[in-house]
Write an enzyme that holds these catalytic residues in place. Structure first.
Site, PDB file in Angstrom:
ATOM      1  N   SER A 100       0.825  -1.186   0.000  1.00 29.62           N
ATOM      2  CA  SER A 100       0.000   0.000   0.000  1.00 29.62           C
ATOM      3  C   SER A 100       0.872   1.255   0.000  1.00 29.62           C
ATOM      4  O   SER A 100       1.735   1.428  -0.844  1.00 29.62           O
ATOM      5  CB  SER A 100      -0.942  -0.064   1.192  1.00 29.62           C
ATOM      6  OG  SER A 100      -1.975   0.857   1.081  1.00 29.62           O
ATOM      7  N   ASP A 113      -8.522  -4.092  -7.012  1.00 26.69           N
ATOM      8  CA  ASP A 113      -8.152  -3.460  -5.741  1.00 26.69           C
ATOM      9  C   ASP A 113      -8.777  -2.070  -5.675  1.00 26.69           C
ATOM     10  O   ASP A 113      -8.611  -1.265  -6.594  1.00 26.69           O
ATOM     11  CB  ASP A 113      -6.623  -3.370  -5.673  1.00 26.69           C
ATOM     12  CG  ASP A 113      -6.113  -2.887  -4.319  1.00 26.69           C
ATOM     13  OD1 ASP A 113      -6.888  -2.307  -3.533  1.00 26.69           O
ATOM     14  OD2 ASP A 113      -4.913  -3.075  -4.059  1.00 26.69           O
ATOM     15  N   HIS A 155      -6.805  -6.261  -1.054  1.00 29.84           N
ATOM     16  CA  HIS A 155      -5.677  -5.337  -0.960  1.00 29.84           C
ATOM     17  C   HIS A 155      -4.559  -6.008  -0.178  1.00 29.84           C
ATOM     18  O   HIS A 155      -4.707  -6.304   1.006  1.00 29.84           O
ATOM     19  CB  HIS A 155      -6.138  -4.066  -0.260  1.00 29.84           C
ATOM     20  CG  HIS A 155      -5.114  -2.991  -0.169  1.00 29.84           C
ATOM     21  ND1 HIS A 155      -4.593  -2.366  -1.266  1.00 29.84           N
ATOM     22  CD2 HIS A 155      -4.512  -2.422   0.899  1.00 29.84           C
ATOM     23  CE1 HIS A 155      -3.730  -1.448  -0.894  1.00 29.84           C
ATOM     24  NE2 HIS A 155      -3.650  -1.472   0.428  1.00 29.84           N
TER      25      HIS A 155
END
Length: 591
Positions: free
Chosen positions: A275, A497, A526
């Protein structure tokens, strides 16, 4: 970017909804970092800091120390020569001192095999001999023979605002046993996070107050209150944190990472970022290309300078709408189990019925529409939330609110961590880049977006709106690119995602010609590494163990769709920690 209790997760190592602020957790279902606060969606190094510019409104259309430091000059962005020199000074000192690992403080709640220490970094890299702060670090040694050891593997789960202090615990999981045999697993709390010179913007008890409100079609009065609270939150950040606040940035996170590399005795860095961790990892690779050994970027933030961070958040809101539709289609297919409706439209009606009921009377006095929204945003981050979310909603509509309270209510004891995570998220995003400075621009653009994507748009606005009133200057986002000496890196991305839309992975892949992009088709969880997709895990293992990539592009079939579970909501109802977000309702403190 707003992250719903999702800091950044590793495969299953990620979670957090601030789009720019995501974090992950390995697919084991155990939280990797401290519970996330409310996130935002979205999501560089030893090099110099880009010169700060006024926040004017833009036009929005075990190596010896000598070996550790013996590498070519850093790539220096314009205006950052002083910071580049500061990183070199700090890294030299860190290499000489190393890290004195010992028993971990009880507050970290780590197993006995994990060792902890600290590394000293300059608060301001332009003044490396000035004030320093200490970052907490955790490590577990490689389990295999010393002759096979490949060094330290450093992990960051995203956020901004997530800690990976628990990462060494994953060495015991089956999904990571091959890498844990040859690498020391190293986690740490970035600057401002946890015990690493923590920042704060509100009293934790105030931040944690529930229930909260999260209307998908907010009234004028609600929006006016949102603006008032955003202004107050920005002022609170400056008042409670002081001068250190300006130094909570992606550029400094990347610089800190290079100092950590040196302190660990590593000539070159092996790193996995999820991320938001992919963004500052990419910034690191741009600033320190010759300090990179291997890098895995899991669930990739779009690094385009024009995307950081306002536009990434707009893209995230749109992507969450698609993921929300995926969940509703799935719930409709399992109507016989959940009784929420035989079509996505009927499932949506059931959700709205619950929201209307909670707006009038919060469940248990703790779960309002804000907590409901947070719980279902988690389902957008990770398939593991699909069944618990459907069961909790179904039970609530039948008159049993306990599963929903377990799923959605804040856990006691999380207030300090949640508030801290949200504060770091806000500081990084606001300090990193310019944001629209007038409410009219935000309202106009997000009103139009909310017509297409009502599910997450206004919560994302609430998460990021303090940046419109940020009392400090901001950096200019670094132009991430491949510099001479950068070895091949591995990118992981799921096509659906929502927290870090797939276009971001393609953008970073385009910018790094030696990068390999592994795509999980038709999937939306994710954080991929360590999850149930054996194809993805094999490619990561091969790369980390041998340095070989699967070519410029590779594809993996999707993981199986979730199946209804026979048991009700598990334990506390909180499944895997999600990448990149602080906890709370989408609006910091919005009642």
């Amino acid at each position: 970017m707003r992250a719903a209790a999702l800091y950044g997760i590793l495969g299953p190592l990620s979670l957090s909804l601030a789009m720019t602020a995501l974090f992950a957790t390995p697919a084991t279902g155990r939280p990797l970092a401290a519970p996330p606060a409310r996130p935002a969606t979205a999501v560089a190094a030893g090099g110099p800091a880009v010169t700060a510019v006024a926040a004017a409104a833009p036009a929005w259309s075990a190596s010896p120390a000598s070996a550790v430091l013996a590498s070519p000059a850093l790539a220096v962005p314009r205006g950052g020569a002083a910071e580049a020199r500061g990183v070199a000074v700090a890294a030299r000192k860190a290499a000489a001192r190393g890290i004195a690992f010992g028993h971990c403080p009880r507050v970290e709640e780590l197993s006995s095999g994990v060792r902890c220490g600290t590394v000293s970094v300059p608060l301001d890299y332009a003044r490396p001999h000035g004030k320093h702060i200490r970052l907490t670090v955790s490590r577990i040694r490689a389990s295999g023979p010393a002759a096979r050891r490949q060094g330290a593997l450093v992990y960051n789960p995203g956020g901004p605002g997530a800690s990976s202090m628990t990462f060494p615990e994953y060495a015991a999981e089956d999904a990571f046993h091959k890498t844990a045999a040859v690498y020391d697993f190293v986690g740490y709390a970035p600057r401002g996070v946890g015990r690493s010179a923590p920042v704060s913007c509100r009293p934790p008890a105030d931040f944690a107050k529930t229930p909260t409100s999260s209307p998908q079609h907010p009234s004028t009065a609600y929006l006016r209150a949102m603006v008032t609270r955003a202004r107050a939150y920005a002022r609170g950040c400056a008042r409670r944190t002081g001068a250190a606040l300006r130094h909570i940035t992606t550029l400094n996170n990347a610089r800190d990472l290079d100092v950590l590399r040196a302190a660990l005795g590593e000539k070159r860095l092996t790193f996995v970022g999820a991320s938001y961790g992919t963004y500052y990892g990419a910034v690191y690779a741009t600033l320190f290309p010759r300090h990179v050994r291997r890098m895995v970027f899991d669930s990739v933030v779009n690094p385009g300078p024009w995307q950081i961070w306002y536009r990434n958040n707009l893209d995230q809101s749109l992507a969450f709408e698609r993921r929300w539709a995926d969940w509703r289609r799935w719930a409709a297919r399992h109507h016989a189990v959940y009784h929420l409706g035989t079509t996505p439209a009927r499932v949506l009606a059931a959700y709205r019925k619950a929201a209307h009921r909670l707006a009038r009377k919060p469940a248990g006095g703790r779960v309002g529409t804000g907590e409901l929204q947070d719980a279902f945003v988690r389902a957008g981050y990770n398939d593991a939330y699909w069944d618990p979310s459907a069961r909790a909603l179904s039970a609530y509509l039948r008159g049993d609110s306990r599963p929903l309270i377990e799923l959605a209510a804040s856990e006691s004891g999380d207030a300090v961590a949640d508030e801290n995570g949200n504060a770091v998220y806000t500081a990084v995003e606001c300090n990193d880049a310019p944001w629209p400075r007038d409410w009219a621009s935000w309202k106009r653009e997000n009103t139009a977006l909310a017509r297409r994507a009502p599910f997450e748009t206004w919560d994302n606005v609430a998460m990021n709106l303090p940046c419109a009133y940020w009392p400090l200057g901001h950096d200019t986002p670094l132009d991430v690119t491949a510099r001479p000496g950068l070895p091949p890196v591995l990118l992981l991305a799921a096509e659906r995602d929502a927290a870090t839309p797939y276009a971001g992975a393609k953008e970073l892949w385009r910018r790094l010609p030696t990068a390999s992009l592994v795509t999980e088709r038709k999937a939306g969880t994710h954080g991929l590494w360590g999850g149930p997709n054996a194809c993805v895990n094999r490619k990561v293992d091969t790369y980390l163990l041998t340095g070989r990539t699967p070519g410029r592009t590779a594809y993996c079939a999707p993981r199986p769709a979730p199946e209804p579970r026979p048991a009700p909501v598990p334990e506390s109802g909180k499944q895997p920690a999600l990448p990149g977000a602080p906890g709370g309702s989408g609006v910091p403190g919005m009642p």
